[in-house]
Design a protein around this motif. Sequence first.
Motif, PDB file in Angstrom:
ATOM      1  N   SER A 152      27.592   4.228  54.085  1.00 48.86           N
ATOM      2  CA  SER A 152      28.706   5.141  54.365  1.00 48.86           C
ATOM      3  C   SER A 152      28.393   6.015  55.572  1.00 48.86           C
ATOM      4  O   SER A 152      29.296   6.526  56.221  1.00 48.86           O
ATOM      5  CB  SER A 152      28.980   6.039  53.147  1.00 48.86           C
ATOM      6  OG  SER A 152      29.370   5.284  52.034  1.00 48.86           O
ATOM      7  N   ASN A 184      31.875   6.084  50.873  1.00 48.55           N
ATOM      8  CA  ASN A 184      32.894   5.077  50.684  1.00 48.55           C
ATOM      9  C   ASN A 184      32.548   4.293  49.416  1.00 48.55           C
ATOM     10  O   ASN A 184      31.450   3.759  49.299  1.00 48.55           O
ATOM     11  CB  ASN A 184      32.957   4.152  51.897  1.00 48.55           C
ATOM     12  CG  ASN A 184      33.959   3.044  51.742  1.00 48.55           C
ATOM     13  OD1 ASN A 184      33.732   2.087  51.010  1.00 48.55           O
ATOM     14  ND2 ASN A 184      35.072   3.149  52.434  1.00 48.55           N
ATOM     15  N   SER A 234      39.289   5.730  47.238  1.00 43.13           N
ATOM     16  CA  SER A 234      38.349   4.920  48.031  1.00 43.13           C
ATOM     17  C   SER A 234      37.115   5.695  48.442  1.00 43.13           C
ATOM     18  O   SER A 234      36.176   5.106  48.991  1.00 43.13           O
ATOM     19  CB  SER A 234      39.051   4.388  49.279  1.00 43.13           C
ATOM     20  OG  SER A 234      39.481   5.461  50.106  1.00 43.13           O
ATOM     21  N   GLU A 235      37.082   7.010  48.213  1.00 45.07           N
ATOM     22  CA  GLU A 235      35.955   7.828  48.630  1.00 45.07           C
ATOM     23  C   GLU A 235      35.491   8.736  47.491  1.00 45.07           C
ATOM     24  O   GLU A 235      36.279   9.150  46.653  1.00 45.07           O
ATOM     25  CB  GLU A 235      36.319   8.676  49.850  1.00 45.07           C
ATOM     26  CG  GLU A 235      36.631   7.861  51.091  1.00 45.07           C
ATOM     27  CD  GLU A 235      37.102   8.692  52.259  1.00 45.07           C
ATOM     28  OE1 GLU A 235      37.223   8.128  53.362  1.00 45.07           O
ATOM     29  OE2 GLU A 235      37.349   9.920  52.073  1.00 45.07           O
TER      30      GLU A 235
END
Length: 239
Positions: A152, A184, A234-235
């Motif tokens: 990430s 991520n 998504s995070e």
Amino acid sequence: MEAIRITDRISYIPATENPLSADVGIIEGDDAVWFYDVGANEEVAEFIENYDTGLNAKSERKKKIAVISHFHTDHTANLTRTSFDKIYLGKLTLKYLNIIKDSQSLHDSHDSATPRLSQSEKINFEENTEVVELPVEIDDGIKIRISEIASSHSKGSLYMQAGDYVFLGDATVYGYKRERKFYNTQLLQKEIQELKSLDAEHFLLSHRNRFAKPKRAVVSMLELIYAQRKPNESEIEIF
């Protein structure tokens, strides 16, 4: 400046805060001395330039090789001050180094550019620069493996395994975006799987109080972060 020894073949130069400069790994091979990252501190650059690689079994001077984890300047700025027989880096790292090579943002104290890279049809590179897109495996008295790792923090990051030790740079660190800190979710899941698959017991992480950490501790830390994920997001934000 002295390197801190981990094994008879592996040592490192610790990171510094002012200037911000990453840990630099040193692996003594039979035919080459390998440097994982080059940092940004001028004293580190002087150490690398003056490093006595010694001779191989054929009484030839050992090569000096760099492996760059990712393009962030605390890991790469000393490329402007050092010379190597060969440099391994990721495609994205090379792209960004080309973009910033004439920029003062490379490192405020520099007035020189990153290594001059000649033009090819699709990508700039020098004869001594190799872009790692598939795993590189070399037996240099110690088994070396260089490959991409999901991260990430910086896409296109490379790890370097030397025997039972894996240099990861900042690969396990969160990403930044407009002052936000996050992982991520998909990349973190993939990274955990990749780290678990590595046949090594020690992971070496830059900018940490303890450079060498047990594999199980690093994987467990990332698994705890991954467990904080929320459905359909998504995070994973870090506070």
